[in-house]
Design a protein around this motif. Structure first.
Motif, PDB file in Angstrom:
ATOM      1  N   UNK A  96      74.296  -2.206 -25.672  1.00  0.00           N
ATOM      2  CA  UNK A  96      75.253  -3.206 -25.199  1.00  0.00           C
ATOM      3  C   UNK A  96      76.519  -3.186 -26.044  1.00  0.00           C
ATOM      4  N   UNK A  97      76.328  -3.176 -27.353  1.00  0.00           N
ATOM      5  CA  UNK A  97      77.464  -3.205 -28.269  1.00  0.00           C
ATOM      6  C   UNK A  97      78.313  -1.951 -28.134  1.00  0.00           C
ATOM      7  N   UNK A  98      77.652  -0.791 -28.017  1.00  0.00           N
ATOM      8  CA  UNK A  98      78.387   0.473 -27.937  1.00  0.00           C
ATOM      9  C   UNK A  98      79.245   0.537 -26.675  1.00  0.00           C
ATOM     10  N   UNK A  99      78.666   0.176 -25.536  1.00  0.00           N
ATOM     11  CA  UNK A  99      79.407   0.229 -24.276  1.00  0.00           C
ATOM     12  C   UNK A  99      80.542  -0.789 -24.287  1.00  0.00           C
ATOM     13  N   UNK A 100      80.292  -1.977 -24.812  1.00  0.00           N
ATOM     14  CA  UNK A 100      81.349  -3.000 -24.906  1.00  0.00           C
ATOM     15  C   UNK A 100      82.508  -2.491 -25.759  1.00  0.00           C
ATOM     16  N   UNK A 101      82.201  -1.836 -26.860  1.00  0.00           N
ATOM     17  CA  UNK A 101      83.249  -1.288 -27.718  1.00  0.00           C
ATOM     18  C   UNK A 101      84.050  -0.200 -27.001  1.00  0.00           C
ATOM     19  N   UNK A 102      83.356   0.645 -26.228  1.00  0.00           N
ATOM     20  CA  UNK A 102      84.040   1.706 -25.487  1.00  0.00           C
ATOM     21  C   UNK A 102      84.987   1.128 -24.442  1.00  0.00           C
ATOM     22  N   UNK A 103      84.536   0.105 -23.724  1.00  0.00           N
ATOM     23  CA  UNK A 103      85.387  -0.520 -22.705  1.00  0.00           C
ATOM     24  C   UNK A 103      86.570  -1.228 -23.350  1.00  0.00           C
ATOM     25  N   UNK A 104      86.323  -1.931 -24.467  1.00  0.00           N
ATOM     26  CA  UNK A 104      87.413  -2.623 -25.166  1.00  0.00           C
ATOM     27  C   UNK A 104      88.454  -1.630 -25.699  1.00  0.00           C
ATOM     28  N   UNK A 105      87.975  -0.489 -26.181  1.00  0.00           N
ATOM     29  CA  UNK A 105      88.883   0.464 -26.819  1.00  0.00           C
ATOM     30  C   UNK A 105      89.616   1.345 -25.819  1.00  0.00           C
ATOM     31  N   UNK A 106      88.867   1.832 -24.806  1.00  0.00           N
ATOM     32  CA  UNK A 106      89.448   2.809 -23.890  1.00  0.00           C
ATOM     33  C   UNK A 106      89.761   2.252 -22.511  1.00  0.00           C
ATOM     34  N   UNK A 107      89.425   1.002 -22.283  1.00  0.00           N
ATOM     35  CA  UNK A 107      89.816   0.317 -21.058  1.00  0.00           C
ATOM     36  C   UNK A 107      89.342   1.077 -19.816  1.00  0.00           C
ATOM     37  N   UNK A 108      90.237   1.316 -18.861  1.00  0.00           N
ATOM     38  CA  UNK A 108      89.879   1.937 -17.585  1.00  0.00           C
ATOM     39  C   UNK A 108      89.371   3.368 -17.765  1.00  0.00           C
ATOM     40  N   UNK A 113      85.421   7.811 -16.916  1.00  0.00           N
ATOM     41  CA  UNK A 113      84.575   8.865 -17.480  1.00  0.00           C
ATOM     42  C   UNK A 113      83.114   8.617 -17.130  1.00  0.00           C
ATOM     43  N   UNK A 114      82.667   7.369 -17.244  1.00  0.00           N
ATOM     44  CA  UNK A 114      81.267   7.039 -16.934  1.00  0.00           C
ATOM     45  C   UNK A 114      80.928   7.359 -15.484  1.00  0.00           C
ATOM     46  N   UNK A 115      81.870   7.147 -14.574  1.00  0.00           N
ATOM     47  CA  UNK A 115      81.614   7.401 -13.160  1.00  0.00           C
ATOM     48  C   UNK A 115      81.499   8.892 -12.845  1.00  0.00           C
ATOM     49  N   UNK A 116      81.970   9.737 -13.750  1.00  0.00           N
ATOM     50  CA  UNK A 116      81.883  11.178 -13.561  1.00  0.00           C
ATOM     51  C   UNK A 116      80.569  11.770 -14.060  1.00  0.00           C
ATOM     52  N   UNK A 117      79.926  11.095 -14.979  1.00  0.00           N
ATOM     53  CA  UNK A 117      78.791  11.674 -15.663  1.00  0.00           C
ATOM     54  C   UNK A 117      77.515  11.616 -14.817  1.00  0.00           C
ATOM     55  N   UNK A 118      76.665  12.659 -14.930  1.00  0.00           N
ATOM     56  CA  UNK A 118      75.413  12.688 -14.161  1.00  0.00           C
ATOM     57  C   UNK A 118      74.309  11.938 -14.879  1.00  0.00           C
ATOM     58  N   UNK A 119      73.194  11.604 -14.172  1.00  0.00           N
ATOM     59  CA  UNK A 119      72.030  11.024 -14.834  1.00  0.00           C
ATOM     60  C   UNK A 119      71.535  12.003 -15.897  1.00  0.00           C
TER      61      UNK A 119
END
Length: 219
Positions: A96-108, A113-119
């Motif tokens: 949770x913390x890692x993803x929140x930090x990524x969104x706060x830092x890199x925004x859109x 990038x997440x929408x491009x990545x495969x399972x």
């Protein structure tokens, strides 16, 4: 039969039903798989199967899959927004913390990038986090559409070029393709921001002489 096998068998039958619907099934699978109902047959696999059968309709399939995925993500986004922090309970605090930090830092950029990545990349965690912390709906939607459209177009291209082998090629090389895309996107955004900053500094420097000339005499 216990509950879990019943659910699994039910989802498998539902997936087979959607596959039989062709392009409309692709839309439905993409929508459900991006929201709350994981299906055994992913939108990626169905996109490849349909494109192999009807290569000329590849663009149509990519548009339908993107639309379904975007609507499913928005559905999950709004559910998470309403549920608040409860929506993140099944994820570890560290994730949770890692993803929140990524969104706060890199925004859109992080959502794109997440929408491009495969399972097994935790894409839904990004969607849920964006909803919980009320990330801009417009920016979220644009990122999802851009990332998913590129992904499905790439799948369609592989299906047309390699046929039945496309899925194996995807499984083998897509993680590296995804990482390459991530690097290119980051380079693009960094370069754009640097150019904007340089242009802003140039405008500020060009205004300074004019401001000095406008000072009244005797000051």
């Amino acid at each position: 039969m216990t509950l879990i096998p019943r659910i699994t068998n039910g989802l498998a039958r539902l997936s087979d039903f959607f596959i039989a619907l062709g392009p409309f099934g692709l839309f439905a699978v993409a929508l459900l798989d991006s929201s709350l109902v994981p299906l055994p047959s992913s939108a990626d696999a169905l996109m490849i199967l349909l494109t192999i059968a009807h290569p000329r309709l590849m663009i149509v399939y990519a548009l339908l899959a993107t639309a379904g995925s975007a609507i499913g993500c928005l559905f999950l986004y709004y559910i998470s927004r309403r549920a608040g922090s409860r929506a993140l309970r099944k994820f570890s605090p560290a994730k949770q913390k890692r993803v929140k930090e990524l969104i706060d830092r890199y925004d859109v950029l992080s959502v794109l990038v997440a929408s491009l990545m495969p399972p097994p990349f935790p894409f839904k965690l990004f969607v849920i986090t964006a909803g919980v912390f009320r990330f801009s709906v417009l920016r979220f939607t644009v990122a999802i559409i851009a990332g998913r459209m590129f992904r499905f177009l790439l799948l369609g291209y592989l299906a047309i070029r390699y046929g039945a082998q496309a899925r194996q090629i995807l499984e083998r090389y897509y993680p590296w393709i995804g990482l390459g895309l991530v690097v290119l996107i980051i380079v693009f955004f960094v370069t754009r921001n640097l150019l904007k900053a340089k242009s802003r500094r140039a405008r500020e420097e060009s205004l300074e002489p004019d401001q000095r000339q406008e000072k009244p005499l005797g000051t």
